[in-house]
Design an enzyme around this catalytic site. Structure first.
Site, mmCIF file in Angstrom:
data_model
loop_
_atom_site.group_PDB
_atom_site.id
_atom_site.type_symbol
_atom_site.label_atom_id
_atom_site.label_comp_id
_atom_site.label_asym_id
_atom_site.label_seq_id
_atom_site.Cartn_x
_atom_site.Cartn_y
_atom_site.Cartn_z
ATOM 1 N N HIS A 66 -0.987 20.110 26.623
ATOM 2 C CA HIS A 66 -0.391 18.916 26.041
ATOM 3 C C HIS A 66 1.041 19.196 25.591
ATOM 4 C CE1 HIS A 66 -0.466 15.618 22.780
ATOM 5 N NE2 HIS A 66 -0.141 15.092 23.948
ATOM 6 N N ASP A 122 16.485 16.982 42.155
ATOM 7 C CA ASP A 122 17.189 16.885 43.429
ATOM 8 C C ASP A 122 17.598 18.278 43.897
ATOM 9 O OD1 ASP A 122 19.609 17.571 42.025
ATOM 10 O OD2 ASP A 122 20.080 15.459 41.712
ATOM 11 N N HIS A 138 23.253 14.492 30.908
ATOM 12 C CA HIS A 138 22.904 15.419 31.990
ATOM 13 C C HIS A 138 23.061 16.873 31.534
ATOM 14 C CE1 HIS A 138 22.085 16.670 36.042
ATOM 15 N NE2 HIS A 138 23.254 17.271 36.162
ATOM 16 N N TYR A 186 21.802 12.576 40.087
ATOM 17 C CA TYR A 186 20.939 12.466 38.907
ATOM 18 C C TYR A 186 19.490 12.118 39.244
ATOM 19 C CZ TYR A 186 25.556 12.568 36.901
ATOM 20 O OH TYR A 186 26.845 12.936 36.590
ATOM 21 N N ALA A 187 19.018 12.554 40.391
ATOM 22 C CA ALA A 187 17.630 12.322 40.807
ATOM 23 C C ALA A 187 16.763 13.436 40.230
ATOM 24 C CB ALA A 187 17.529 12.266 42.325
ATOM 25 N N ASN A 188 16.575 13.379 38.918
ATOM 26 C CA ASN A 188 15.866 14.419 38.185
ATOM 27 C C ASN A 188 15.036 13.785 37.082
ATOM 28 O OD1 ASN A 188 17.570 16.573 39.453
ATOM 29 N ND2 ASN A 188 19.170 15.606 38.220
#
Length: 139
Positions: free
Chosen positions: A20, A28, A106, A128-130
């Site tokens: 948990h 990316d 970021h 920013y594909a994270n």
């Protein structure tokens, strides 16, 4: 906590060990991965597999209670941002819980990855594909 079957043994292993609030990153092709963090590199070539393909498989297995995104995705990759929010909405319905969405810069996002159980690198080549996924519990 695992919910189903993943073929990739490294991804399956890390998800099965999550407790948990532990975190797991899906990113990316360009996100720097700290040397102290486990890297699971799925990238074959530009765009393969996509960020959303990897995220879809990971979230079939992982119980998610929160997601952390870079604020910059809103401006620099709005289409993916909307797709990601839609995916999280569907995941909430499937899991039967509310998934908290948090935003950070970021630069701070990159620092947070050092505390993650692993970083799963996709072949995505859009900005920013994270996402940092925070593990929930199934009970």
């Amino acid at each position: 906590m695992k919910k189903g079957a993943v073929l990739n043994s490294d991804i399956s292993s890390v998800i099965s060990r999550l407790g948990h609030t532990d975190t797991l990153v899906v990113c990316d092709a360009g996100l720097p991965v700290p040397s102290s963090t486990t890297r699971i590199d799925m990238a074959l070539t530009q765009g393969v597999p996509s960020f959303m393909q990897v995220l879809d498989v990971v979230t079939r297995e992982m119980q998610v209670e929160a997601a952390i995104l870079a604020t910059e995705i809103k401006e620099h990759n709005p289409q993916l941002h909307e797709t990601l929010l839609s995916h999280i909405e569907q995941l909430q319905q499937h899991q039967g819980n509310t998934i908290e969405i948090r935003y950070t810069t970021h630069e701070h996002f990159k620092k947070l990855t050092a505390d993650s159980q692993a970083v799963i690198r996709s072949g995505e080549c859009s900005p920013y594909a994270n996402v940092i996924l925070c593990a929930g519990v199934t009970f």
